[in-house]
Scaffold this active site. Structure first.
Site, mmCIF file in Angstrom:
data_model
loop_
_atom_site.group_PDB
_atom_site.id
_atom_site.type_symbol
_atom_site.label_atom_id
_atom_site.label_comp_id
_atom_site.label_asym_id
_atom_site.label_seq_id
_atom_site.Cartn_x
_atom_site.Cartn_y
_atom_site.Cartn_z
ATOM 1 N N GLU A 84 -10.032 5.425 3.192
ATOM 2 C CA GLU A 84 -10.777 4.282 3.694
ATOM 3 C C GLU A 84 -9.773 3.192 3.990
ATOM 4 O O GLU A 84 -8.689 3.170 3.411
ATOM 5 C CB GLU A 84 -11.768 3.807 2.627
ATOM 6 C CG GLU A 84 -11.189 2.852 1.572
ATOM 7 C CD GLU A 84 -10.139 3.466 0.642
ATOM 8 O OE1 GLU A 84 -10.040 4.711 0.603
ATOM 9 O OE2 GLU A 84 -9.410 2.692 -0.035
ATOM 10 N N SER A 121 1.722 -9.628 -0.958
ATOM 11 C CA SER A 121 1.379 -8.205 -0.861
ATOM 12 C C SER A 121 1.555 -7.633 0.540
ATOM 13 O O SER A 121 1.709 -6.428 0.698
ATOM 14 C CB SER A 121 -0.058 -7.989 -1.330
ATOM 15 O OG SER A 121 -0.944 -8.805 -0.585
ATOM 16 N N LYS A 144 0.809 -1.230 0.000
ATOM 17 C CA LYS A 144 0.000 0.000 0.000
ATOM 18 C C LYS A 144 0.840 1.279 0.000
ATOM 19 O O LYS A 144 0.429 2.307 -0.531
ATOM 20 C CB LYS A 144 -0.945 -0.002 1.205
ATOM 21 C CG LYS A 144 -1.949 -1.160 1.224
ATOM 22 C CD LYS A 144 -3.067 -0.982 0.235
ATOM 23 C CE LYS A 144 -4.071 -2.128 0.300
ATOM 24 N NZ LYS A 144 -5.063 -2.050 -0.792
HETATM 25 C C1 LIG Z 1 -1.698 -7.055 2.393
HETATM 26 C C2 LIG Z 1 -2.835 -6.728 1.523
HETATM 27 N N1 LIG Z 1 -2.966 -7.335 0.332
HETATM 28 C C3 LIG Z 1 -3.992 -7.080 -0.488
HETATM 29 C C4 LIG Z 1 -4.972 -6.192 -0.151
HETATM 30 C C5 LIG Z 1 -6.113 -5.998 -1.105
HETATM 31 O O1 LIG Z 1 -6.065 -4.795 -1.810
HETATM 32 P P1 LIG Z 1 -5.682 -4.751 -3.340
HETATM 33 O O2 LIG Z 1 -6.518 -5.751 -4.041
HETATM 34 O O3 LIG Z 1 -5.984 -3.362 -3.750
HETATM 35 O O4 LIG Z 1 -4.247 -5.057 -3.462
HETATM 36 C C6 LIG Z 1 -4.883 -5.500 1.056
HETATM 37 C C7 LIG Z 1 -5.934 -4.520 1.437
HETATM 38 O O5 LIG Z 1 -6.084 -4.089 2.496
HETATM 39 C C8 LIG Z 1 -3.790 -5.781 1.914
HETATM 40 O O6 LIG Z 1 -3.662 -5.172 3.087
#
Ligand SMILES: Cc1ncc(COP(=O)(O)O)c(C=O)c1O
Lengths: 438, 266
Positions: free
Chosen positions: A128, A395, A106
């Site tokens: 948000e 992620s 993020k």
């Molecule tokens: C670690 C992590 N991965 C994925 C996501 C999902 O978001 P996005 O699909 O935008 O990557 C989030 C959302 O809070 C997250 O914290």
């Protein structure tokens, strides 16, 4: 299918990344700007400032400097052979966005938007958050750059991600629990829009994923594009060829777009997104937009939306707060319809099993969101076999999920835990086949 | 049937039109239609028939709450046409106020057909800007329906020009930057916005967001062609102990508002 390894990265300027898009922020039929007129001037200003900044060496340089000295970029890749034994023996490589400052991808987007906020002369940011990772990243950037910060978070999410609420408050942000509707991410977005309409003169809305009105989907993607740009080079260096598959979890879709985008023109590379299947797509308790939704408008974009026959949004469900959202970024809808990417649901149970396996085989606690991508890699690996190279976007890290996971696996001492627990830790996670689904 | 003749009649009477918003389905579908009839009987010229929606980003707590409760008791999109028919039958203009996704899901052409057949005048679309409204504009033109788009204090001259060019019926000027909800004062921005809007169009310009009593209605009615009241009316129903008390309170407020627009320019 071995692509020629190119030794020099192809550093597309941010602005060029969106050049193939249709005018007015559309990806094929998807996207657009379905918001109150009051916000249009702010969106026009944002687009103008962003487009100028993205070709301004000063802006690009400042963002690069922050990524190098603050975020910790480039993030590394890690090959995970013990985990890969549960993936049909395929080679599995993780892109370690979990090692970024604040613990997820993020921050890539947030630093970009926070710098734009300053360029626009605004002094306040709102955001948000679902899992709390985007809120933490925004609070962090606000602290770094001296901006006032208010974070909207569904009441249900403030409870299941309590640690992140405390983190945001420690960073000086105001966290506002939202009690409307399903009390999750979608309702936090509604509340952020309401704040933005009232305060748009001073306030920038740091939208946390690749959805919302134009230019957010394109802009947020471009700020995350660095994930795929780095990972493509790193995999070429390590393996000598491109991966066969790139996997990512898809909430709004930002980490997935970030890692997919650089591979769009690599026809041999399959792009697979994993959405939250919750208790199962046939139970109604899920966030499987592509598996069950149909195109419609939510939060400013025309895209896939979980909705009833009257166009009312259907509440989503997932063990993962960050994937618990009834809509998805419009560019993913386009990639689905054009056939360039595939999307599959992963259930809570499958994701938690992958969570536990990665923890015990590799010593890496993934975010539960990312565990959906890991569970996807387990399936794909078994389908593709030992020759396959699978790149997974890790992620985020699982620190925020320790409580949820401990409850899930019954690790919190209490008198009745044996009955209450839903999951079971594999007894011998190193053994081949433990991860098989019955 | 367009609301234009209603606005013309009010102008001929030397006053602003009074436009009242209520959501269909609160407390019940029948109850909401009865409430709309009370408004018409109390001097409201045009009814804004609200479509309850799960994600109303332009609405404050009062209207959100009514929408949630209407959806909980099972209001359906088709109930909108029943309400439009009743309002038109009672002799008032019947404009539907809706977020875009319900119309999209129903089918834009089908919605326009059914609305016109029910005697509805057209749509107010708070989250649909003309730039994205190609299908709706075409359907509205085919079915002779009003297209009411919004302008805001933040609108640039270019936006005012582009938006008003696509409106039919009137232009909806949001008095303040913010969501729906009664406010102590409507603010200076409203008057300035109405004047700026008039530089771009001869259509009537009606002002909404924040008006809650007869005095405010009188004040706004001095410079606007119509005064739009929403949350204050809805609150009469949501805060009432019984539906009957709600209708009584609604009638009292509507008559106060009607008297307000009546004395506005005298
Ligand atoms: C670690 C992590 N991965 C994925 C996501 C999902 O978001 P996005 O699909 O935008 O990557 C989030 C959302 O809070 C997250 O914290």
């Amino acid at each position: 299918m071995t692509a020629k390894p190119s030794q020099t990265p192809t550093p597309l300027p941010l602005a060029l990344a969106g050049a193939a898009d249709l005018p007015r922020g559309r990806f094929g039929a998807f996207g657009g700007r379905y918001v109150p007129e009051a916000l249009i001037p702010a969106l026009e200003q944002l687009e103008e400032v962003w487009r100028k900044a993205s070709i301004d060496p000063e802006f690009v340089g400042e963002l690069e400097r922050l990524h190098k000295t603050y975020t910790g970029r480039p993030s590394i890749i890690t090959e995970v052979p013990r985990f890969a034994e549960h993936c049909g023996g395929a080679r599995v490589i993780l892109k370690r966005e979990d090692l970024n400052h604040t613990g997820s991808h993020k921050i890539n987007n947030v630093l970009g938007q926070a710098l734009l906020t300053k360029r626009m002369g605004k002094t306040r940011v709102i955001a948000e958050t679902g899992a709390g990772q985007h809120g933490v990243a925004t609070a962090t950037a606000a602290a770094l750059l001296g901006l006032e910060c208010v974070i909207y978070m569904g009441r249900k999410d403030t409870e299941r991600q309590a640690l992140n609420v405390a983190r945001m408050r420690l960073l000086g942000a105001t966290v506002v629990p939202v009690d409307h509707g399903s009390k999750t991410l979608k309702d936090a977005v509604n509340e952020a829009f309401r704040d933005w309409v009232a305060n748009v003169g001073t306030t920038h809305y740091v939208l946390g994923t690749v959805t919302g009105p134009h230019p957010f989907p394109e802009m947020v993607r471009d700020f995350h594009r660095i994930i795929g740009v780095e990972a493509r080079e790193q995999v070429l260096d390590l393996v000598g060829r491109l991966p066969d598959v790139v996997c990512a979890c898809v909430g709004g879709g930002s980490n997935a777009m970030g890692i997919f985008h650089r591979f769009l023109d690599d026809a041999s590379v399959r792009l697979v997104g994993f959405e939250a299947g919750g208790a199962g797509v046939d139970t109604g308790e899920h966030a499987a937009r592509f598996a069950t939704g149909i195109p419609g408008v939510l939060h400013g974009a025309y895209t896939y939306v979980m909705q009833d026959t009257d166009g009312q949004t259907i509440d989503s469900h997932s063990v993962s707060a960050g994937l618990d959202y009834p809509s998805v970024g419009p560019e993913h809808a386009f990639l689905l319809e054009s056939g360039r990417a595939e999307y599959r649901p992963i259930t809570d149970v499958e994701a938690m099993e992958a969570f536990s396996l990665l923890s015990r085989t590799e010593g890496i606690l993934p975010a539960i969101e990312s565990a959906h991508a890991l569970a996807g890699a387990m399936k794909l690996g078994r389908e593709l076999g030992r020759e396959a190279v699978i790149l997974v976007n890790l992620s985020g890290r699982g620190d925020k999920d320790v409580h949820t996971a401990a409850e899930w696996f019954g690790l919190i001492d209490s008198d009745d835990d044996a009955d209450g627990r839903r999951g079971r830790l594999p007894d011998d996670p190193g053994a081949e086949g433990v991860g098989e689904q019955q | 049937m367009s609301v234009a003749p209603v606005l013309e009649k009010c102008r001929a009477e030397g006053r602003a039109a009074l436009i009242g918003y209520l959501p269909v389905g609160f407390p019940t579908v029948e109850g909401s239609i009865a409430a709309m009839r009370v408004l018409v009987d109390s001097g409201v010229d045009i009814i804004e028939i609200g479509v309850p929606y799960s994600d109303p980003v332009m609405d404050g707590p009062v209207i959100q709450d009514a929408a949630v409760r209407a959806l909980a008791v099972g209001v359906r999109l088709s109930d909108i046409f029943t309400a439009a028919e009743a309002v038109a039958g009672a002799g008032a203009g019947a404009l539907v106020m809706t977020y875009w996704n319900p119309v999209l899901r129903y089918g834009v052409e089908r919605f326009a057909t059914d609305l016109a057949a029910a005697g509805g005048a057209g749509l107010i679309t708070p989250d649909l800007i003309p730039d994205e409204a190609g299908d709706w504009i075409a359907a509205a033109d085919r079915h002779d329906l009003d297209k009411v788009f919004l302008v805001a204090p933040s609108s640039t001259p270019e936006r005012l020009e582009a938006v008003t060019a696509q409106c039919r019926g009137f232009v909806y000027a949001t008095a303040v930057m913010g969501v729906t909800g009664a406010r102590a004062s409507v603010g200076e921005a409203a008057g300035a916005l109405v004047s700026r809007t008039r530089e771009h169009t001869d259509l009537p310009v009606c002002v909404g967001l924040g008006v809650s009593d007869g005095d405010q209605a009188a004040e706004v009615g001095r410079f606007a062609d119509g005064v739009i009241v929403g949350s204050a009316l809805v609150r009469c129903l949501t805060e009432a102990a019984t539906p009957a008390e709600g209708l009584t309170a609604l009638g009292v407020l509507a008559r106060d508002l009607a008297a307000g627009v009546g004395r506005g320019r005298s």
